[in-house]
Write a protein that holds these residues in place. Structure first.
Motif, short mmCIF file in Angstrom:
data_model
loop_
_atom_site.label_atom_id
_atom_site.label_comp_id
_atom_site.label_asym_id
_atom_site.label_seq_id
_atom_site.Cartn_x
_atom_site.Cartn_y
_atom_site.Cartn_z
N ALA A 180 22.14 18.46 55.31
CA ALA A 180 20.88 18.79 54.64
C ALA A 180 19.88 19.36 55.64
N ALA A 181 19.86 18.85 56.86
CA ALA A 181 18.98 19.41 57.89
C ALA A 181 19.39 20.83 58.23
N VAL A 182 20.69 21.08 58.25
CA VAL A 182 21.18 22.44 58.47
C VAL A 182 20.74 23.33 57.32
N GLY A 183 20.82 22.82 56.10
CA GLY A 183 20.39 23.57 54.93
C GLY A 183 18.91 23.91 54.97
N VAL A 184 18.10 22.98 55.46
CA VAL A 184 16.66 23.22 55.60
C VAL A 184 16.43 24.40 56.55
N GLY A 185 17.08 24.38 57.69
CA GLY A 185 16.93 25.48 58.65
C GLY A 185 17.41 26.80 58.08
N ALA A 186 18.50 26.75 57.32
CA ALA A 186 19.03 27.98 56.72
C ALA A 186 18.07 28.55 55.69
N VAL A 187 17.45 27.70 54.89
CA VAL A 187 16.49 28.19 53.88
C VAL A 187 15.29 28.82 54.55
N VAL A 188 14.75 28.17 55.55
CA VAL A 188 13.57 28.70 56.24
C VAL A 188 13.92 30.00 56.97
N GLY A 189 15.02 30.01 57.69
CA GLY A 189 15.43 31.22 58.41
C GLY A 189 15.75 32.37 57.48
N PHE A 190 16.39 32.08 56.35
CA PHE A 190 16.73 33.13 55.39
C PHE A 190 15.47 33.77 54.83
N ALA A 191 14.50 32.93 54.45
CA ALA A 191 13.25 33.46 53.89
C ALA A 191 12.53 34.34 54.90
N ALA A 192 12.46 33.90 56.13
CA ALA A 192 11.77 34.68 57.16
C ALA A 192 12.50 35.98 57.45
#
Length: 181
Positions: free
Chosen positions: A83-95
């Motif tokens: 889930a922490a990896v998913g959080v980073g992926a969501v933030v990085g994808f949006a940026a």
């Protein structure tokens, strides 16, 4: 049976491109129309390099991912590295998707991913306290405040909490870099 007959086109008419037969094609050789094979393929559209939009999108994704991360941990009653990896992926994808290729966006994504994982953990503690005491989430947040939740986090933090923060940062950085390219 009725047959329809078409009158042949007059001999003096100029043939249209549709009426001109295509040249024969050898087996295994792709058909080519005119000299278009000499023209280069159209270039991919240039990605916008909009740093401001990328940062705004990353901030919104940070808050949404933090809420989701805290909710997932509360539902499962434990922390999960994926889930922490998913959080980073969501933030990085949006940026990366909305900000384009800018070297600052992966760094911003890494920092905001850490913030998002941390806020998600604080939200998790607030949900656990609200569920355990029967108080509403708003009551818990207004009574303890962020500083009270941070104090609880400090008492409970172990190496895994820091590992999840690092996983979120790494994933946020690498996702923004990859998506932005």
């Amino acid at each position: 049976m009725s047959q329809q007959f078409q009158s042949p086109a007059p001999e003096s008419a100029t043939p249209t491109p549709e009426a001109v037969p295509a040249p024969p094609v050898a087996a295994g050789v792709p058909a080519q129309s005119g000299a278009s094979f000499l023209a280069p393929a159209p270039a991919a559209p240039a990605r916008a390099n909009n740093v401001g939009l990328g940062i705004v999108a990353a901030v919104v994704a940070t808050l949404a991912a933090a809420a989701a991360y805290g909710g997932i941990m509360n539902a499962l009653e434990r922390e999960i590295g994926y889930a922490a990896v998913g959080v980073g992926a969501v933030v990085g994808f949006a940026a990366g998707k909305l900000g384009g290729r800018n070297p600052i966006l992966p760094l911003v994504s890494a920092g905001l991913s850490v913030v998002s994982v941390f806020l998600g953990e604080l939200f998790f503690y607030a949900l656990v306290i609200a569920g355990g005491t029967g108080a509403g989430l708003g009551d818990v947040l207004s009574t303890l405040g962020v500083s009270g939740l941070v104090d609880i986090w400090k008492e409970d933090a172990d190496i895994m909490n820091f590992l999840f923060l690092a996983l979120g940062a790494f994933t946020g950085f690498s996702t923004a870099k990859k998506i932005g390219d």
